[in-house]
Design an enzyme around this catalytic site. Structure first.
Site, PDB file in Angstrom:
ATOM      1  CB  CYS A  49      -0.935  -0.003   1.204  1.00  0.00           C
ATOM      2  SG  CYS A  49      -0.078  -0.121   2.790  1.00  0.00           S
ATOM      3  CG  ASN A  50       2.834   2.875   2.938  1.00  0.00           C
ATOM      4  OD1 ASN A  50       1.966   3.716   2.687  1.00  0.00           O
ATOM      5  ND2 ASN A  50       3.014   2.389   4.142  1.00  0.00           N
ATOM      6  N   GLY A 195     -16.572  -2.270  17.007  1.00  0.00           N
ATOM      7  CA  GLY A 195     -16.320  -1.558  15.754  1.00  0.00           C
ATOM      8  C   GLY A 195     -15.593  -2.459  14.777  1.00  0.00           C
ATOM      9  CB  ALA A 196     -16.606  -4.272  11.895  1.00  0.00           C
ATOM     10  N   GLY A 197     -14.229  -1.486  11.873  1.00  0.00           N
ATOM     11  CA  GLY A 197     -13.448  -0.674  10.934  1.00  0.00           C
ATOM     12  C   GLY A 197     -11.983  -1.089  10.893  1.00  0.00           C
TER      13      GLY A 197
END
Length: 375
Positions: A49-50, A195-197
């Site tokens: 991703c980077n 939270g599913a983030g």
């Protein structure tokens, strides 16, 4: 060495550019095979991703310059993503071109973690290792194989000889490290992720890496909670993971030893009243560790006043992360010294290997002369 590399990374390119040129594993594998078969280049393709980077050793450079090879690689990388022509033209300016010693030094810096967005990032070692595996599976060995051995040696030396990778450097990782200060052994603990983030999922993965026991994911949408459970479990030991809706949150609070909350709600998801009720139902006398990594906060700060509860919020964790990041940065010169040593050693080894055939040929010639003279 005639190694040539191109790199587009977080140093120069914004995320909206990086995500458009990022290659999947299948695309990376196809690119390595194409370069090997069509262009006679041994290649290594690293895409995260980077960063997206391609390292090649062309079979011959007589007919083209290093610069033209690098430009060709950029065109091939962008062509794989089938970007519109106007976008490709803009994206080209974000690529860095490297060759010879600079390319080797760059790769060693990447695998060591000093070129990462998070200094000392340990994920990059596995990602580089996967890139070399893909090259190997495509039949690339020789120079690229030797480069891989040298790169792995750099990473191992940096881990053992410096403190570059020590301490939490992300909020999610800091949350897990704080929990481990209370519970050293996570195997027997029940962990609740609210939270599913992305932040909650990252924390869950860190817990799993540290042999966490049971994990429950609570989310407003039970479908999203269950989808996250599938991702973090990878289909293994699914009886240890479950996804629930926030309707069942109060019951889950009473069973959890460690609670990490990371929703996008505007009000408190866990109120003092809810937590008091959960503590009354709780059968264990072990302390409850509560970590709030949401902004705005999910957990009512009044809960910190309850007995047998340890509560930390994102500011507490950020101060830990900042201290660790400063310590890691202080280790960069040590890592750079290791990289410089290993680049020198690698180039010297290559030089000897390249001289080997010539020396063998000379020895054979001298042996022939000796025989002739004796005869």
């Amino acid at each position: 060495t005639d190694l040539i590399a191109i790199s587009i990374s977080h140093r120069w390119a914004p995320v909206e550019v990086r995500e458009r040129v990022q290659l999947t594993e299948d695309e990376a594998r196809a690119l390595v095979s194409d370069l090997r078969e069509r262009d006679r280049m041994d290649a290594l393709v690293l895409s995260t991703c980077n960063r997206t980077e391609i390292y090649v050793l062309p079979a011959e450079l007589q007919s083209r310059s290093e610069l033209s090879v690098a430009e060709t690689l950029i065109d091939i990388a962008l062509g794989k993503k089938e970007l519109p022509e106007h976008e490709s033209g803009t994206y080209k300016s974000y690529f860095e071109k490297l060759q010879s010693r600079d390319a080797i030094t760059h790769l060693f810096s990447v695998i060591a973690g000093i070129d990462s967005q998070i200094v000392g990032d340990q994920q990059i070692f596995a990602q580089v290792k996967d890139a070399f595996r893909i090259s190997s599976e495509a039949g690339v060995s020789g120079f690229i194989g030797k480069l891989g051995q040298a790169a792995f040696r750099v990473a191992k030396r940096v881990i053992t000889e410096t403190s570059l990778t020590e301490g939490a450097a992300t909020i999610s990782y800091a949350a897990v490290e704080f929990a481990r200060k209370i519970y050293d052994d996570l195997k027997s603990r029940h962990i609740l992720i609210v939270g599913a983030g992305e932040s909650g999922e990252l924390a869950a993965k860190h817990f799993i890496e540290r042999n966490a026991g049971r994990i429950t994911v609570a989310n407003r949408s039970i479908e999203n909670a269950q989808a996250m459970v599938e991702r973090i479990s990878n289909g293994e030991r699914t009886e240890l993971y479950d996804g629930i809706s926030l309707v069942g949150l109060e019951t889950a609070l009473s069973k959890a030893d460690i609670i990490v909350s990371a929703t996008s709600a505007h009000d408190y998801v866990i109120t003092a009243q809810m937590m008091k009720a959960a503590l009354r139902k709780r059968t264990s006398s072990s302390p409850v560790v509560m970590i709030d990594i949401a902004v705005p906060r999910d957990i009512d700060p009044e809960i910190a006043k309850l007995s047998n509860v340890f509560l930390k919020d994102i500011d507490d964790l950020r101060s830990i992360v900042d201290r660790n990041t400063d310590r890691r940065r202080q280790e960069i010169p040590k890592a750079e010294a290791i990289i410089a040593e290993e680049v020198k050693s690698f180039l010297e080894t290559l030089s000897k290997l390249e001289a080997g055939p010539s020396i063998k040929e000379l020895r054979e010639k001298f042996e022939l002369v000796r025989k002739e003279e004796l005869d």
